[in-house]
Design an enzyme around this catalytic site. Structure first.
Site: not given
Length: 297
Positions: A18-19, A149, A162
């Site tokens: 995910g860059c 998170s 999420y």
């Protein structure tokens, strides 16, 4: 890079998912500046590599290599890991960063949206971890980092799925940690709070009601939707002064990589440490629930 044109030995091969933007991009740039490191920065769509290429500067195609990887597809994962091991001989660190967000009232989120979110945030992330951990266990060396998170510990109303995906990741990390230590493989969950990245805009683009994070409430209709707008107007206002940058999260990841015995779970700021403590010490859940209720007023 090595002086006098000498080829420097690669001590660590680091794969980051995910860059194309945000934490993944900033972390890749940060880590690629270290000597003896080769960063393989991946993304689903290589058409989005321009920002990373520009930010990489002289590290591009030297200590930072950009490759395609769609972690929502098993075939892409298997082929990527197989090819990388053939080319590099090892993967020392896997940084699971790729994720998608979604916000909406509980009933409004479709089964397809739930499945797509979990396919990337959980199933795909777990699949690449399985492939890489198999290699690390054989080598008796490695480190897997999940960019989770604080929402993986603490409720965040209207981001139900999420948050659920991050709770699931936290469960995987806690269960794997004692097992992988038997193979000298480390695992860490990095838990940011609010971060200044493009993820917010991406969430807005994915939402049914075009929620603008409370700044310009556009969702109208049911009582739930009115509550949602009120919540975000108040809750996101509380983020003032505690938002972090992607580079700040990258610094936490870098510190974990360089530690001999990195933590299983690490929050990225004093504010997120406080949030985590509040949840972990509230065994009934009532205190956090009452705190969150205050944002509906």
């Amino acid at each position: 890079m090595a002086d006098n044109g000498e080829k420097m030995a690669i001590e660590k091969v680091i794969v980051i998912t995910g860059c194309s933007s945000g934490i993944g991009l900033d972390t890749a740039i940060l880590l690629a500046k270290d000597r003896g490191v080769k960063v393989i920065a991946t993304m689903r769509n290589l058409q989005k590599k321009t920002s990373l290429e520009k930010a990489a500067g002289e590290t591009l195609n030297k200590s930072l290599i950009i490759k395609e990887l769609d972690i929502s597809k098993e075939e892409s994962i298997v082929n990527f890991v197989k090819t990388t091991l053939a080319e590099e001989g090892k993967i020392d660190v896997l940084v699971n960063n790729a994720a998608i967000g979604q916000i909406g009232t509980f009933e409004s989120v479709s089964m397809k949206q739930m499945q797509d979110l979990f396919q990337t945030n959980f199933f795909g992330t777990v699949k690449i971890t399985q492939e890489v951990v198999t290699h690390m266990k054989k080598r008796k060396s490695g480190h897997v980092i999940f960019v989770s998170s604080v929402g993986g510990l603490r409720p965040f109303p209207f981001s139900d799925f999420y948050v659920a995906s991050k709770f699931a990741i936290e469960g995987i990390v806690g269960n794997l940690a004692p097992v992988l230590r038997q193979f000298n493989v480390r695992i860490t969950s990095v838990e940011p709070g609010p971060v200044k990245t493009s993820m917010g805009a991406n969430i807005e683009a994915n939402n049914q009601g075009k929620l603008s994070f409370g700044r310009e409430p556009q969702v109208k209709g049911s009582e739930d939707e009115t509550l949602m707008n009120t919540f975000f107007t108040n809750y996101l206002g509380s983020f003032a002064g505690i938002e972090q940058t992607g580079t700040e999260i990258g610094e936490v990841i870098k510190k974990c990589i360089n530690e001999a015995l990195p933590p299983v779970r690490i929050q990225t700021s004093d504010a997120t440490i406080k949030m985590a403590k509040e949840v972990l010490m509230d065994h009934t859940g009532n205190n956090v629930t009452e705190e969150l209720q205050s944002f509906f007023k």
